[in-house]
Design an enzyme around this catalytic site. Structure first.
Site, PDB file in Angstrom:
ATOM      1  CG  ASN A 628      -1.815   1.186   1.335  1.00  9.59           C
ATOM      2  OD1 ASN A 628      -1.456   2.295   0.920  1.00  9.59           O
ATOM      3  ND2 ASN A 628      -2.984   0.997   1.896  1.00  9.59           N
ATOM      4  CB  THR A 631       0.048   2.148   5.013  1.00  7.72           C
ATOM      5  OG1 THR A 631       0.162   1.107   4.040  1.00  7.72           O
ATOM      6  CG2 THR A 631      -1.419   2.413   5.292  1.00  7.72           C
ATOM      7  CD  GLU A 702      13.285  -1.833  12.709  1.00  5.75           C
ATOM      8  OE1 GLU A 702      13.045  -2.828  11.998  1.00  5.75           O
ATOM      9  OE2 GLU A 702      13.626  -1.889  13.893  1.00  5.75           O
TER      10      GLU A 702
END
Ligand code: MOS
Length: 736
Positions: A628, A631, A702
């Site tokens: 997505n 997001t 991260e």
């Protein structure tokens, strides 16, 4: 192929969060918001010394009414707990104080107000010993010894010493990073309810199954008698990967008072007893030949840990894995201090280690008179330099190229202080980002219902990353249903087990079993239909049936079709279930799996005040298939802001005379606000990875922070000629 049954393309859509409406309308129920009859409220009391023992806890003033209970080593919750193995749980077993802020009492009452008042009336006396909380001070004191950790101690390839000696261009510097404290919007919160000998705990955790297992072990219960629920989490960043003392204490106290009990940590209580990023001192030596080919790297990292538990901030990971270099030595050492246990914080090891390695690469580029981007491209590792395994995929060079293009790297002037804009020095810096993509076992279930909808479950977590949304998309696509017909549920140990949500692993670990369970459900549904005399699909071959938008039909004759709901309505159970338990294969023995990124920062530095502002940040990242884009982009924005914060703002300040944290609040623990954040442009570079999993999805969370602080420090150098090797880059360091 079942995979091709669908025309509902949901994976890759920039869908809004499916849980967004629940969150903004306040309907999403967080762990502190569970409404229960007869609920009691708990507060914790913390030690005000760093080392010693409790002499006495006088409760005479505090216990002013029958609803008030005070638990401590002097009055432990009954029945006693089974001794646990966890090294960070202190459940009032002894009067020993190991750090300032250790939880030493739990007060419960009918209301939060009376619990707080009672806690304030406790009279606690101590026998105090001198403590040490400073890594820097302890390093210069012989009483404290550097320890070799049990894990992650040394690594070595080639011959660093000879190669370093022989190399013509070399840098040897020390880089330091401070303690940082996780500050998710939602602090820790636990609500514990007993029904007989079964326990339900609503907990703000990044790992419901880990919390369940620790509680079961600590309380001496079979795992099936403990249920942990965590449906919504207001951020974690790693501190909520562990179970800390207040969680079992809440469960124990609830059992003792025979009432449901809720405990929420205050903001100040987030500083110390529930983990933090430890400070590091990193000595980095790096050498190259005259053409910029890396010849030798040595990375020696010292980080702090507590007196009672080992935690290693594995900052050497970047020196080992980022660049092609034959001669690399690394070492990790820890030093025990009178502090709480440090823990993982967003990109543990990578965030801190990349600051040293990527700063040193910039210094090396200056020494070589070479463009820092060119230096990195030159030392690109075409296989994992540490394990020597081929990458499952690696488009880092595309990240460099496309990132540089979008950022306008060619406009950079190598000589510091060359560019000014409205009285500010402008500088540009860059860094490499990489993060391993680990795959964990995970399970999921799918239930097709006769109303044409599907319920999909996995005991995973959504820590704000978008798990609800992307799993709904995966399930919908594989079920050939619109997302609106799919309900994805998570965060409950009664569901099929999911792994902890840490290390950027959730999407790539939980996505495959969700997809496989969905495909298995459709396969079962086709079998039901072709065996059902009343179905228009009766007697067809399974391969001849396709699924599309909630309907099964014959591929060759679309008129012969029936909706999922119609098929299921004729079955006895009116539903159909499938489950998939996924264990990643042995690809890790043949391939190295990582995601990559190139970070570009532009800063403006005020020549009079030394203030630094990140005016622009471009990040080019690779993460395989992007489930997505919306997001995913949000995660990268969050990561970059974390990086800006690490570079310029964050540090937990301890008064080393009192050994206590003095900025344990959001006014003095500096975090960036909107005014600190300007133009962030993260984007994804196209990447196909057929190895990592069936969906081609890698971890991305991260990547955004890794290398970001170094890119900014390098930009500050380019703006000012000032090399700052100690984070955060505050104006005093720029001016000195
Ligand atoms: Mo993160 S430190 O893996 O929550």
């Amino acid at each position: 192929m079942l995979d091709k049954t669908t025309s509902n393309k949901e994976i890759g859509k920039a869908l809004n969060r499916v849980d967004g409406r629940l969150k903004v309308t306040g309907q999403a129920q967080y762990s502190a918001e569970v409404k229960l009859p007869n609920l009691a409220y708990g507060v914790v009391v913390q030690s005000t010394i760093a080392r010693g023992r409790i002499k006495d806890i006088d409760t005479s003033k505090a216990i002013s009414s029958p609803d008030i209970n005070v638990f401590s080593y002097a009055h432990r919750p009954q029945p006693l707990r089974k001794p646990g193995k966890s090294d960070n749980l202190f459940l009032f077993d002894d009067p020993i104080i190991r750090y300032h802020g250790q939880i030493i009492a739990l007060v419960t009452a009918d209301s939060l107000e009376s619990a707080k008042r009672a806690a304030s009336l406790l009279k606690i006396s101590y026998e105090e010993q001198k403590g040490q909380t400073s890594l820097q001070l302890a390093m210069s004191n012989e009483r404290h010894q550097l320890l070799v950790p049990k894990e992650e101690a040394n690594s070595k390839r080639g011959d660093f010493s000879s190669a370093f000696k022989a190399a013509p261009i070399k840098i040897s510097e020390t880089y330091t990073t401070p303690v940082e404290t996780h500050n998710p919007m939602e602090p820790f919160a636990t609500t514990a309810v007993w029904q007989g000998s079964s326990l339900t705990v609503y907990d703000s955790t990044q790992a419901v199954f880990v919390t369940r297992d620790v509680l079961a072990e600590t309380l001496g219960l079979p795992a099936k008698q403990v249920r942990v629920i965590s449906r919504f989490i207001g951020g974690g960043f790693g501190c909520k990967l562990s179970v800390w003392s207040h969680v079992p204490l809440t469960a124990m106290a609830a059992r003792d008072i025979n009432r449901p009990l809720k405990l929420v940590l205050e903001r100040a209580q987030m500083f110390g007893p529930v983990g933090f990023r430890p400070s590091t001192i990193q000595k980095l030596s790096i050498a190259a030949d005259k053409n910029g080919q890396l010849k030798a790297i040595n990375h020696e990292v010292v980080s702090e840990t507590s007196s009672f538990a080992e935690f290693v901030e594995t900052a050497t990971v970047c020196a080992k894995s980022t660049y092609a270099c034959d001669n690399v030595d690394t070492s990790q050492r820890i030093l025990r201090l009178d502090i709480g246990k440090p823990t993982w914080m967003r990109a543990p090891g990578h965030a801190t280690g990349s600051f040293a390695v990527e700063s040193a690469m910039d210094e090396l580029a200056v020494a070589l008179g070479m463009d820092p981007l060119e230096l990195r491209i030159k030392n690109f590792a075409d296989k994992d330099p540490d394990s020597k395994l081929p990458w499952s995929s690696n488009v880092l060079r595309d990240c460099y190229r496309q990132g540089a293009e979008r950022f306008g790297w060619k406009n950079r002037v190598a000589k510091p202080g060359s560019i000014t804009r409205e009285g500010q020095f402008v500088g540009m810096g860059m860094a490499t980002s990489l993060h391993a993509s680990w795959r964990n076992p995970a399970s999921a279930s799918v239930k097709l219902l006769s109303d044409g909808t599907a319920l999909v479950q996995s005991g995973t977590q959504d820590i704000g990353t978008g798990t609800y949304t992307v799993m709904s998309q995966i399930a919908a696509e594989k079920l050939a249903l619109p997302v609106s017909k799919v309900k994805f549920e998570l965060g409950d140990t009664n569901m099929p087990p999911g792994p902890m949500s840490g290390g950027s692993t959730t999407a790539l670990s939980v996505g495959p079993p969700v997809a496989m369970a969905a495909l298995a459900a459709i396969k079962k549904l086709i079998e039901v239909a072709i065996e059902d005399k009343q179905s228009p699909l009766f007697g067809a071959k399974a391969e001849a049936v396709s699924a599309d938008n909630g309907t099964l039909s014959l591929k060759d004759d679309k008129r012969k079709s029936e909706t999922y709901g119609a098929i299921l309505k004729r079955t006895k159970s009116k539903s159909l279930e499938a489950r998939y338990d996924n264990t990643p294969g042995n690809e890790e023995s043949k391939y190295s799996m990582s995601s990559f990124g190139a970070q570009f920062a532009e800063v403006e530095v005020d020549p009079d005040f030394g203030t630094v502002r990140v005016s622009r940040f471009v990040g080019a990242y690779s993460g395989g298939v992007i489930l997505n884009p919306k997001t995913a982009r949000s995660q990268m924005i969050g990561g970059i802001i974390f990086g800006i914060s690490m570079a310029l703002h964050e540090q937990t300040v301890t008064d080393h005379n009192l050994n206590c944290i003095i900025n344990n609040n959001l006014a003095e623990y500096n975090l960036p606000v909107h005014a600190d954040i300007a133009n962030l442009e993260p984007f994804f570079v196209e990447e196909h990875d057929p190895i990592i999993n069936t969906l081609g999805v890698k971890g991305i969370g991260e990547l955004g922070i890794t290398g970001a602080a170094a890119a900014i420090a390098n930009a500050v150098y380019n703006a000012t000629g000032k090399r700052i090797r100690d984070l955060p880059i505050t104006l005093d360091k720029v001016m000195s």
